[in-house]
Structures are given as structure tokens and as C-alpha cells.
Design a protein around this motif. Sequence first.
Motif, PDB file in Angstrom:
ATOM      1  N   PHE A 119      15.686  70.210  81.073  1.00  0.00           N
ATOM      2  CA  PHE A 119      16.268  71.261  81.909  1.00  0.00           C
ATOM      3  C   PHE A 119      15.996  70.985  83.387  1.00  0.00           C
ATOM      4  CE2 PHE A 119      15.831  74.616  78.321  1.00  0.00           C
ATOM      5  CZ  PHE A 119      16.918  74.047  77.680  1.00  0.00           C
ATOM      6  N   ASP A 120      14.788  70.550  83.687  1.00  0.00           N
ATOM      7  CA  ASP A 120      14.428  70.268  85.076  1.00  0.00           C
ATOM      8  C   ASP A 120      15.300  69.152  85.640  1.00  0.00           C
ATOM      9  OD1 ASP A 120      13.026  70.599  87.403  1.00  0.00           O
ATOM     10  OD2 ASP A 120      11.371  69.303  86.818  1.00  0.00           O
ATOM     11  N   GLU A 121      15.483  68.093  84.869  1.00  0.00           N
ATOM     12  CA  GLU A 121      16.344  66.997  85.321  1.00  0.00           C
ATOM     13  C   GLU A 121      17.794  67.453  85.460  1.00  0.00           C
ATOM     14  OE1 GLU A 121      15.871  63.816  82.605  1.00  0.00           O
ATOM     15  OE2 GLU A 121      13.765  63.435  83.104  1.00  0.00           O
ATOM     16  N   LEU A 122      18.248  68.279  84.520  1.00  0.00           N
ATOM     17  CA  LEU A 122      19.628  68.754  84.590  1.00  0.00           C
ATOM     18  C   LEU A 122      19.846  69.627  85.813  1.00  0.00           C
ATOM     19  CD1 LEU A 122      22.421  68.995  83.331  1.00  0.00           C
ATOM     20  CD2 LEU A 122      21.562  70.884  81.927  1.00  0.00           C
ATOM     21  N   LEU A 123      18.892  70.497  86.118  1.00  0.00           N
ATOM     22  CA  LEU A 123      19.028  71.350  87.304  1.00  0.00           C
ATOM     23  C   LEU A 123      19.023  70.514  88.581  1.00  0.00           C
ATOM     24  CD1 LEU A 123      16.797  74.436  86.414  1.00  0.00           C
ATOM     25  CD2 LEU A 123      19.277  74.403  86.729  1.00  0.00           C
ATOM     26  N   ASN A 124      18.201  69.461  88.603  1.00  0.00           N
ATOM     27  CA  ASN A 124      18.230  68.573  89.773  1.00  0.00           C
ATOM     28  C   ASN A 124      19.600  67.918  89.923  1.00  0.00           C
ATOM     29  OD1 ASN A 124      15.559  69.056  90.491  1.00  0.00           O
ATOM     30  ND2 ASN A 124      14.777  67.401  89.211  1.00  0.00           N
ATOM     31  N   SER A 125      20.175  67.489  88.808  1.00  0.00           N
ATOM     32  CA  SER A 125      21.508  66.881  88.862  1.00  0.00           C
ATOM     33  C   SER A 125      22.561  67.898  89.289  1.00  0.00           C
ATOM     34  CB  SER A 125      21.868  66.299  87.489  1.00  0.00           C
ATOM     35  OG  SER A 125      20.948  65.307  87.097  1.00  0.00           O
ATOM     36  N   ILE A 126      22.454  69.125  88.780  1.00  0.00           N
ATOM     37  CA  ILE A 126      23.413  70.176  89.163  1.00  0.00           C
ATOM     38  C   ILE A 126      23.298  70.477  90.650  1.00  0.00           C
ATOM     39  CG2 ILE A 126      23.990  72.607  88.859  1.00  0.00           C
ATOM     40  CD1 ILE A 126      23.178  72.338  85.938  1.00  0.00           C
ATOM     41  N   LEU A 127      22.061  70.543  91.143  1.00  0.00           N
ATOM     42  CA  LEU A 127      21.866  70.821  92.565  1.00  0.00           C
ATOM     43  C   LEU A 127      22.436  69.697  93.420  1.00  0.00           C
ATOM     44  CD1 LEU A 127      20.666  72.636  94.733  1.00  0.00           C
ATOM     45  CD2 LEU A 127      18.479  71.449  94.422  1.00  0.00           C
ATOM     46  N   GLN A 128      22.196  68.447  93.043  1.00  0.00           N
ATOM     47  CA  GLN A 128      22.745  67.321  93.797  1.00  0.00           C
ATOM     48  C   GLN A 128      24.266  67.309  93.744  1.00  0.00           C
ATOM     49  OE1 GLN A 128      20.874  63.839  92.189  1.00  0.00           O
ATOM     50  NE2 GLN A 128      18.840  64.348  92.985  1.00  0.00           N
ATOM     51  N   ALA A 129      24.820  67.620  92.578  1.00  0.00           N
ATOM     52  CA  ALA A 129      26.277  67.676  92.460  1.00  0.00           C
ATOM     53  C   ALA A 129      26.844  68.786  93.334  1.00  0.00           C
ATOM     54  CB  ALA A 129      26.677  67.891  91.003  1.00  0.00           C
ATOM     55  N   HIS A 130      26.163  69.921  93.374  1.00  0.00           N
ATOM     56  CA  HIS A 130      26.645  71.027  94.210  1.00  0.00           C
ATOM     57  C   HIS A 130      26.600  70.648  95.690  1.00  0.00           C
ATOM     58  CE1 HIS A 130      27.409  75.090  95.541  1.00  0.00           C
ATOM     59  NE2 HIS A 130      26.309  75.056  96.274  1.00  0.00           N
ATOM     60  N   LEU A 131      25.512  70.004  96.112  1.00  0.00           N
ATOM     61  CA  LEU A 131      25.421  69.575  97.506  1.00  0.00           C
ATOM     62  C   LEU A 131      26.501  68.548  97.834  1.00  0.00           C
ATOM     63  CD1 LEU A 131      21.536  69.237  97.892  1.00  0.00           C
ATOM     64  CD2 LEU A 131      23.006  71.101  98.679  1.00  0.00           C
ATOM     65  N   ALA A 132      26.791  67.662  96.880  1.00  0.00           N
ATOM     66  CA  ALA A 132      27.873  66.693  97.102  1.00  0.00           C
ATOM     67  C   ALA A 132      29.212  67.395  97.219  1.00  0.00           C
ATOM     68  CB  ALA A 132      27.894  65.680  95.963  1.00  0.00           C
ATOM     69  N   GLN A 133      29.419  68.432  96.376  1.00  0.00           N
ATOM     70  CA  GLN A 133      30.668  69.181  96.459  1.00  0.00           C
ATOM     71  C   GLN A 133      30.794  69.889  97.808  1.00  0.00           C
ATOM     72  OE1 GLN A 133      30.398  71.686  92.959  1.00  0.00           O
ATOM     73  NE2 GLN A 133      31.939  70.470  91.914  1.00  0.00           N
ATOM     74  N   VAL A 134      29.697  70.436  98.278  1.00  0.00           N
ATOM     75  CA  VAL A 134      29.721  71.110  99.581  1.00  0.00           C
ATOM     76  C   VAL A 134      30.045  70.106 100.680  1.00  0.00           C
ATOM     77  CG1 VAL A 134      28.294  72.306 101.279  1.00  0.00           C
ATOM     78  CG2 VAL A 134      28.150  72.941  98.868  1.00  0.00           C
ATOM     79  N   THR A 135      29.457  68.916 100.589  1.00  0.00           N
ATOM     80  CA  THR A 135      29.735  67.883 101.592  1.00  0.00           C
ATOM     81  C   THR A 135      31.202  67.465 101.565  1.00  0.00           C
ATOM     82  OG1 THR A 135      27.466  67.069 101.394  1.00  0.00           O
ATOM     83  CG2 THR A 135      29.087  65.596 102.397  1.00  0.00           C
ATOM     84  N   VAL A 136      31.749  67.277 100.364  1.00  0.00           N
ATOM     85  CA  VAL A 136      33.156  66.906 100.237  1.00  0.00           C
ATOM     86  C   VAL A 136      34.052  68.007 100.789  1.00  0.00           C
ATOM     87  CG1 VAL A 136      35.004  66.463  98.586  1.00  0.00           C
ATOM     88  CG2 VAL A 136      32.782  65.360  98.292  1.00  0.00           C
ATOM     89  N   ALA A 137      33.708  69.269 100.473  1.00  0.00           N
ATOM     90  CA  ALA A 137      34.514  70.388 100.980  1.00  0.00           C
ATOM     91  C   ALA A 137      34.458  70.446 102.504  1.00  0.00           C
ATOM     92  CB  ALA A 137      34.013  71.698 100.368  1.00  0.00           C
ATOM     93  N   GLN A 138      33.287  70.179 103.069  1.00  0.00           N
ATOM     94  CA  GLN A 138      33.179  70.181 104.526  1.00  0.00           C
ATOM     95  C   GLN A 138      33.999  69.031 105.134  1.00  0.00           C
ATOM     96  OE1 GLN A 138      28.950  69.990 105.153  1.00  0.00           O
ATOM     97  NE2 GLN A 138      28.697  72.219 105.047  1.00  0.00           N
ATOM     98  N   ASN A 139      33.996  67.887 104.503  1.00  0.00           N
ATOM     99  CA  ASN A 139      34.804  66.770 105.001  1.00  0.00           C
ATOM    100  C   ASN A 139      36.284  67.096 104.948  1.00  0.00           C
ATOM    101  OD1 ASN A 139      32.529  65.216 105.480  1.00  0.00           O
ATOM    102  ND2 ASN A 139      32.606  64.204 103.483  1.00  0.00           N
ATOM    103  N   GLU A 140      36.704  67.739 103.866  1.00  0.00           N
ATOM    104  CA  GLU A 140      38.107  68.136 103.771  1.00  0.00           C
ATOM    105  C   GLU A 140      38.468  69.132 104.863  1.00  0.00           C
ATOM    106  OE1 GLU A 140      38.695  69.595  99.861  1.00  0.00           O
ATOM    107  OE2 GLU A 140      38.651  67.614  98.905  1.00  0.00           O
TER     108      GLU A 140
END
Length: 375
Positions: free
Chosen positions: A292-313
Motif C-alpha cells: 500500500f505504501d509503495e502504491l500510494l507513492n506511485s499514485i502521488l507521483q502520477a498525480h504530480l506528473a498529471q498536474v505538471t502535464v496539465a500546467q504545460n498544456e
Amino acid sequence: MTMAGNLRKVTELGRVGGLRKVARLARRRPRVDLNHHARSPLGSSVVNCVTYEEGVRVPECSDLYSAVERVRKKGEGFVWLGLHEPTDSEFAGIAELFDLHPLAVEDAVEAHQRPKVERYGETLFAVFKTVCYVEHEKLTATSEVVNTGEIMVFVGEEFVITVRHGRHGSLGPLREELEATPSQLAKGPAAVLHALADHVVDDYLNVTDAVQADIDQVEADVFAENGARADPGRIYQMKRELLELKRAVVPLGRPMEELTTRPIRVIAPEIQAYFRDVLDHLMRAKEQIASFDELLNSILQAHLAQVTVAQNEDMRKITAWAAVIAVPTMVCGVYGMNFDHMPELHWRFGYPLVIGVISLACLVLYRGFRRNGWL
């Protein structure tokens, strides 16, 4: 005289004869209802006091005095005393009666201990962290997901003392399950310790299953169409609650290994075999929490990547519109300088020509940005 005072009197008067005298002294006063489901009406921390012989409950021994006297006189059976958040004064007489170590008594009263197993002479002292899942309609950044408590256990050859801290983790259902299997309860106080450890670890598995449902929901929201706008506070909240669960589960691994491998006088080898099954369940819970801890870290990183992509768009759209607007701004800036000698300044078709050129340039830029996915 309080119950603790009576128990001090017990140790001063002796093991057997003193018990009879204190029992007669207690009969002259209102008895504490030791079978009350939560607390006695006199404010005692005693939840329940039961004597077992050959795995069967002795109904006439419902108070501590007669229970201890009966067990020590007959030399068989044991007393199970349940307490809930006792104070120093309430626990002092019990500690003297059963000869409990002061350090273990201090840990049992103060609580907030790490899971552990310690031996003090002929007495085994164990600490378990209890957990429960907090139901909620919707997970938010402030939702409480996991609630923790503690259970301390003193195990001797003739007694089991459970000290519970927290609003949950009642041992009433566990006691009923044990009483339904007298053959297991007949194995003595160690069987109660095993049942308690198994009960606590099973709760770990139940909580991890419930937490997994929350994590799955967070994951689905993050990878939804508008996942970049999901609240990251929920992810951090889940990590905090998972850390609370981790503090309860992970430190219990070494104590459980000691109960399964190290020879302990109050735990028969046949009971140690049962602890191995509890250890297997505990390892499963630890593995789930780690995943669960590893999955939450991956979810958090994916969310930050999505935010970065949205900001670039967003930045590409802003840049594209700025380029479109720059054309009329440049042309209007040139013709707004009010020079007397400018080409086509007094020409009849100068104005519509400039407007046409501006519109055509803006249209070309718009179509180009649109084709490249910037708009």
C-alpha cells in the motif's frame, strides 16, 4: 475501603488465610459488579473477572477475592481479569496480589507503548496495538481512517490480566468464543494469549482490506479524466493513516517470532505451534501495508506528473493565444504612432486592408496552433 485497598490488605494477611479475611471484609460492603459490560457502578476499572477450571467457567467465582482463593487453594485453573484504563491506585492492589513487576505495571497504566513481549520472572508481559477501521461516507483530506488502541496482557501460571486502552477492542466476543471451545481454554493462560494475539492480527487483516478499498478509490479518482484536479490532500491523509497502521503492525513481528521460537515457561510447546499461524497472518498484513505504501507513492507521483502535464498544456494555450494577439498588437502599434508621412495613411482602402491582413494572420496562426494541439 476501595478495591485496591482490599487487595493491599490481601498481601499483608497472606496468600490463603488473608484472602478469606479480606473476602469477609468485602462482604460487609457493596460488591463491585465485575460482570458489568463496561465499568462497574463504583467507578472501578474492572470489566470482568472469571475463573476457569478445565476450560469451563466457574459461575460462583465472579469476584477477584474468591477467584484467586479458589485457584490457589485447588492448584488448578486460572483467573482471567479484564481491566479498562485503570489508574495507578486501582492497579496497585492487583499488582501486589499477583506480584507484577513495577516496570510492567507502569507500562500497563501509562499505555502508548510499542508492541513487545517481555519476561519478568515467572510472568510474561505482552503489548499489542489494536486497530479498527473508521467508517466514512467519503474520503476527504481530514478523514480518520484508522483508529488505534492498546491491549496489555500479563500471563502467569494461574492468571491472565488484560488491560485495554482505547474506545474499541472489546474482548467480550473473544471471551465468548473461547468459552465455546473448552478444550482450547483448558490449555491454560497461554491459550488466552494466543487467542488474543490471533484476534488482534485478524483485525489487522480486516483493516487492511478496508483500507485497500479506499486506496483503490483514490487511484481511480487520480486516473480519471480530470484526475489532475483531484485533491492531493486525500493521498497525504491516506499515507498518514497508513503510517498509523504501520506503527501498530510492523513492530509486532519480532515479539511474535519470540513467542514461536524461544522457550517460555508459561507457554507450552503445543501452544507455540498456534503462534506460528498468527505470525503467518501478521506477515501477510505487513506485506499488504508495504505494498500500500509503495502504491500510494506511485499514485502521488502520477498525480504530480498529471498536474505538471496539465500546467504545460495551460501554458501552451496561453502562449498560443499570446502569439495570435501579438499580430494585431504589432500592426496597431505601428499605425498608432501618428507620423505624418506613412504609406497608405490617407488611402481610401488603407483601413480595410490592414484589418484584412490582421484577420488573415490571426486565422493562419490559430489554424496552425490548432493543428499542432496547442489550442
